[in-house]
Design a protein around this motif. Structure first.
Motif, short mmCIF file in Angstrom:
data_model
loop_
_atom_site.label_atom_id
_atom_site.label_comp_id
_atom_site.label_asym_id
_atom_site.label_seq_id
_atom_site.Cartn_x
_atom_site.Cartn_y
_atom_site.Cartn_z
N SER B 25 1.18 5.77 5.63
CA SER B 25 1.03 4.40 5.15
C SER B 25 1.07 3.42 6.30
O SER B 25 1.73 3.65 7.30
N GLY B 26 0.40 2.31 6.09
CA GLY B 26 0.53 1.20 7.03
C GLY B 26 1.62 0.28 6.55
O GLY B 26 2.44 0.64 5.70
N GLY B 150 0.78 5.46 0.49
CA GLY B 150 0.04 6.63 0.95
C GLY B 150 -1.45 6.42 0.98
O GLY B 150 -2.20 7.30 1.38
N ALA B 151 -1.91 5.27 0.54
CA ALA B 151 -3.33 4.95 0.57
C ALA B 151 -3.47 3.44 0.58
O ALA B 151 -2.60 2.74 0.06
N ALA B 152 -4.52 2.95 1.18
CA ALA B 152 -4.73 1.51 1.17
C ALA B 152 -4.97 1.03 -0.25
O ALA B 152 -5.77 1.61 -0.99
N ASN B 153 -4.21 0.03 -0.66
CA ASN B 153 -4.44 -0.54 -1.99
C ASN B 153 -3.81 -1.91 -2.08
O ASN B 153 -2.92 -2.27 -1.29
N ARG B 167 1.60 -10.73 -4.70
CA ARG B 167 0.55 -9.82 -4.26
C ARG B 167 1.16 -8.78 -3.33
O ARG B 167 1.96 -9.10 -2.46
N VAL B 168 0.72 -7.56 -3.52
CA VAL B 168 1.21 -6.45 -2.71
C VAL B 168 0.01 -5.82 -2.05
O VAL B 168 -1.02 -5.58 -2.70
N SER B 169 0.09 -5.56 -0.75
CA SER B 169 -0.98 -4.78 -0.14
C SER B 169 -0.41 -3.78 0.83
O SER B 169 0.53 -4.05 1.57
N VAL B 170 -0.98 -2.59 0.76
CA VAL B 170 -0.61 -1.51 1.67
C VAL B 170 -1.81 -1.29 2.58
O VAL B 170 -2.93 -1.14 2.10
#
Lengths: 272, 172
Positions: B25-26, B150-153, B167-170
């Protein structure tokens, strides 16, 4: 709401009984403690507690509770002194200063032995502690009939994180041992508790659950649940609020044991 | 307003010792809009940001904004008013905590970035980002936003009274 409230005779009688600290008074009037908060944070906090006896729980409109049997047990096992104690007409009140992190038990435990006996042809009454019985009876007393009473009124508050050291039962009277922490109760999660009578599971006992605020609704919305073989009962909270939980039991006397009349009154807060 | 610094709390060597498979993850970025509320006695809200599993058990508190500047830690007296967070995680924490606690924030859109290093021990999967605000003489609101590690979303939710958009961003 209740016919008792409007009867000066019964009210006077109840007052006399309260003065004698007998447990039967709450058969007509409910004994409750209402803490100002139950869940607190920080390093230092105060909780104010009102204690009264009335038909509507937490509605101080009948009689103040005598607090002769008040004990405040801290999370470290130390007893605390109540502060700013005051006895008003309808409620007694005191503060508890919380300086230790954890859960506190605030309990008023009353009761003792009541005996009636015949002396010189006259029927008399005697009251005392279990330790004083029977040697405290006057010389020559005959036809002695004695019974033990025990009444517990309690509530719980927590500063900081929950702890469970204060839940150890004494083994006397009717007591509650929480299975769900009493300061961790929320809507949508049932609360589970165990009732013990003289330290043994109190099976098949009816428990009345009453939520405060009855003045502002038309139905009392009381719940009755029954303890299982292990003395356990479970409550589905219909709403957030301050709840009063009550049970009473009569245990016949056995060899070496006096008949017991015990009641339990616990107050817990359910948060949304 | 003092900017909140969310530094990595674990040195890399410690992370290497946890034995958990590194999560690809980022950084996790959360933006929270605190609505401007017209009140004669407006106080900035206390806000908690934490991660839950889908069954609503708490995983980790990410951020907690309260009156950190009051003497003798008095600001902590009202942490219990962030009720849901207090029950699920707050009362077990020692505050202030580096990279977690910070002062209250002003109305507007506030951003919190959690470096990937602070999330590396969490297995990839579905989580919920919870934001709860409680305001003195005001209300309380909790917004939950399901997201994935575990994935961009990106994911978002919105409050109605004490919270605006969340807002949530990975990153990846």
């Amino acid at each position: 709401m209740s016919r008792y409230r409007f009867s000066p005779l019964l009210a006077a009688a109840a007052g006399v009984i309260a003065l004698m600290a007998a447990p039967l008074v709450a058969e007509a009037h409910r004994a409750w403690m209402a803490p100002s908060s139950t869940v607190l944070s920080g390093s230092d906090a105060w909780v104010g507690v009102d204690a009264g006896m009335s038909n509507g729980v937490f509605i101080a409109d009948h009689a103040a509770m005598r607090l002769d049997g008040l004990t405040i047990l801290g999370p470290d096992g130390q007893l605390l002194e109540p502060e700013n104690m005051m006895r008003g007409r309808y409620r007694s009140t005191f503060d508890v200063h919380l300086t230790k992190q954890g859960t506190y038990r605030i309990a008023n435990v009353m009761g003792g032995v009541v005996a009636s006996y015949t002396l010189n042809g006259e029927r008399q009454r005697w009251r005392g502690t279990p330790a004083e019985y029977p040697q405290g009876l006057p010389e020559g007393a005959t036809e002695v009939e004695a019974s033990l009473s025990a009444m517990r009124v309690e509530t719980f508050v927590t500063l900081g994180d929950l702890s469970d050291d204060v839940f150890t039962p004494t083994g006397h009277g009717l007591e509650m041992v929480p299975l769900t922490h009493p300061n961790d109760l929320v809507l949508d999660e049932p609360g589970r508790f165990r009732l013990l009578v003289d330290g043994e599971p109190a099976a098949g006992l009816e428990v009345t659950i009453a939520r405060g605020g009855t003045r502002y609704r038309t139905s009392p919305e009381e719940i009755t649940v029954t303890t299982d073989a292990d003395g356990i009962y479970s409550v589905e909270w219909p709403q957030a609020g301050m709840y009063w939980m009550h049970a009473a039991v009569q245990v016949p006397g056995a060899d070496g044991k006096l008949p017991l009349s015990a009641q339990y009154n616990g107050v817990v807060e359910v948060l949304p | 307003m003092k900017p909140l610094t969310l530094a990595a709390t674990l040195p890399l060597t410690a992370l290497a010792l946890t034995g958990a498979a590194p999560l690809p993850s980022g950084d996790l970025t959360v933006s929270i809009t605190l609505p401007r509320i017209n009140s004669a006695s407006y106080h900035r809200p206390y806000v908690a940001v934490w991660i839950e599993r889908p069954d609503q058990t708490a995983v980790r508190t990410l951020s907690i904004w309260y009156d950190t500047g009051l003497p003798a830690g008095e600001g902590k007296d009202w942490l219990k008013d962030i009720r849901t967070w207090w029950r699920k995680d707050g009362r077990g924490l020692t505050l202030p905590a580096d990279g977690v606690s910070g002062p209250t924030r002003a109305p507007g859109t506030q951003t919190v970035t959690i470096p990937a290093s602070r999330l590396r021990d969490l297995p990839a999967g579905n989580y919920v980002l919870a934001v709860e605000a409680a305001r003195e003489l005001g209300g309380r609101e909790l917004v939950r936003v399901p997201f994935r590690l575990g994935a961009a979303n990106t994911a978002s939710g919105t409050g109605e009274t004490e919270l605006g958009a969340v807002r949530v961003s990975v990153a990846r």
